[in-house]
Design an enzyme around this catalytic site. Structure first.
Site, PDB file in Angstrom:
ATOM      1  N   ASP A 145      -9.595 -30.999 -49.242  1.00  0.00           N
ATOM      2  CA  ASP A 145      -8.762 -32.251 -49.643  1.00  0.00           C
ATOM      3  C   ASP A 145      -9.289 -33.467 -49.490  1.00  0.00           C
ATOM      4  O   ASP A 145      -9.111 -34.489 -49.793  1.00  0.00           O
ATOM      5  CB  ASP A 145      -7.688 -32.228 -48.607  1.00  0.00           C
ATOM      6  N   LYS A 192      -0.797 -25.067 -57.181  1.00  0.00           N
ATOM      7  CA  LYS A 192      -2.209 -25.066 -56.856  1.00  0.00           C
ATOM      8  C   LYS A 192      -2.643 -23.411 -56.672  1.00  0.00           C
ATOM      9  O   LYS A 192      -3.874 -23.415 -57.298  1.00  0.00           O
ATOM     10  CB  LYS A 192      -2.368 -25.570 -55.264  1.00  0.00           C
ATOM     11  N   GLN A 243      -0.814 -28.070 -46.646  1.00  0.00           N
ATOM     12  CA  GLN A 243       0.056 -28.745 -47.527  1.00  0.00           C
ATOM     13  C   GLN A 243       0.924 -29.858 -46.534  1.00  0.00           C
ATOM     14  O   GLN A 243       1.385 -29.498 -45.639  1.00  0.00           O
ATOM     15  CB  GLN A 243       1.135 -28.114 -48.261  1.00  0.00           C
TER      16      GLN A 243
HETATM   17  N1  GUN Z   1       0.866 -33.398 -50.303  1.00  0.00           N
HETATM   18  C1  GUN Z   1       1.024 -33.999 -51.436  1.00  0.00           C
HETATM   19  N2  GUN Z   1      -0.319 -34.112 -51.886  1.00  0.00           N
HETATM   20  C2  GUN Z   1      -0.933 -33.499 -51.340  1.00  0.00           C
HETATM   21  C3  GUN Z   1      -2.398 -33.359 -51.326  1.00  0.00           C
HETATM   22  O1  GUN Z   1      -3.051 -33.527 -52.296  1.00  0.00           O
HETATM   23  N3  GUN Z   1      -3.207 -32.487 -50.316  1.00  0.00           N
HETATM   24  C4  GUN Z   1      -2.122 -31.987 -49.294  1.00  0.00           C
HETATM   25  N4  GUN Z   1      -2.861 -31.296 -48.322  1.00  0.00           N
HETATM   26  N5  GUN Z   1      -0.998 -32.244 -49.358  1.00  0.00           N
HETATM   27  C5  GUN Z   1      -0.256 -32.873 -50.222  1.00  0.00           C
END
Ligand code: GUN
Length: 283
Positions: free
Chosen positions: A117, A50, A94
């Site tokens: 998100d 990311k 996350q």
């Molecule tokens: N963990 C796995 N995929 C995601 C996501 O799209 N957002 C977040 N915050 N955590 C994740």
């Protein structure tokens, strides 16, 4: 005729070029704050991906790495300070978090305007309402972009979604409904899943498990989005569906990897730009 591959990797590239172009015209740098708690190796890989994605399009990303044993109040204080920080446009915690931390409470403490998100109740609700100000959940948003940018007609068609998670199934069903599909949302308690899948002109499978949907049920010509991702013992990545049978039946489908996954990542960038603009009242 050979089915069309709904190439999420290529589409992501196109959208990222568009995003970078727009970000380059701004007089400020959009900023994403990422909170990573503990040392789960998969989460660390996702987070560094990311960060790399952000930097490539000109988004500033700030990683807050916290120890696994941290007290929930300390995480909440960090979220609160990021909520108040005018430099920060988006906040991402996350997941999964270590088990002593309450995910709902912590994610729920993010300011809705910074919820890139799209996980908060407010954004889920605005998504359901078809409100343009929603920060929509990233995977559903990516699924819709895959359909619309590949000129797949949606209005009036039979769409079947398998899986009712808050991150994928339910919001995908909402977005397809808002795009005027006739939507059936199937889940683990659905009776005769096959009879629903057989009707699908657009099928979105987000069961999170292989073998729930048998690819031989898919009607010839259906458009199929496979949201699942699993690593086989051979090390190979695969989706929820058997793609050999799928390729014989579908008119278009997403590969795994290279379908929905890159789109989810790109939609996070799109949401961060959207949050940055709307906080500054830029349309
Ligand atoms: N963990 C796995 N995929 C995601 C996501 O799209 N957002 C977040 N915050 N955590 C994740």
């Amino acid at each position: 005729m050979a089915p069309k591959i709904l190439d999420g990797k290529a589409l992501s590239k196109t959208i990222r070029i568009e995003l970078k172009k727009e970000i380059d015209t701004l007089t400020f740098v959009p900023t994403l704050a990422v909170i990573l708690v503990g040392d789960d190796p998969a989460s660390a890989v996702y987070v560094s991906g990311k960060e790399r994605d952000c930097h490539k399009v000109g988004i500033n990303s700030i990683l807050h790495r916290l120890p696994a044993g941290i007290h929930e109040d300390t995480v909440r204080q960090l979220v609160s300070s990021l909520n108040d920080d005018p430099q920060v446009d988006g906040i991402l915690i996350q997941l999964p978090l270590p088990s002593h931390l309450d995910e709902d409470t912590l994610v729920g403490s993010i300011l809705p305007q910074k919820d890139v998100d799209g996980f908060l109740a407010v954004n889920q609700g605005l998504t359901l309402m078809g409100n343009p100000h929603a920060l929509q959940p990233c995977t559903p948003m990516g699924v819709m972009e895959l359909l619309t940018r590949n000129q797949i007609p949606i209005a009036g068609r039979e769409a079947v979604v398998v899986g009712r998670s808050m991150t994928v199934g339910k919001p995908v069903a909402a977005l397809l409904t808002n795009a005027n599909a006739t939507v059936t949302l199937c889940h683990s308690r659905t009776r005769n899943l096959q009879s629903h899948v057989e009707r699908a002109e657009i099928l979105v499978v987000a069961a999170g498990k292989r073998g729930v949907v048998d690819s031989s049920w898919i009607q010839p010509g259906a458009v199929v989005i496979d949201v699942g991702i699993h690593r086989l013992e051979s090390g190979e990545l695969t989706g929820d569906l058997d793609h050999t049978t799928l390729a014989d039946r579908a008119s278009a489908f997403t590969p795994v990897p290279g379908g929905v996954g890159p789109m989810t990542r790109t939609m996070l960038l799109k949401n961060t730009l959207k949050a940055a603009k709307s906080r500054r009242n830029i349309l």
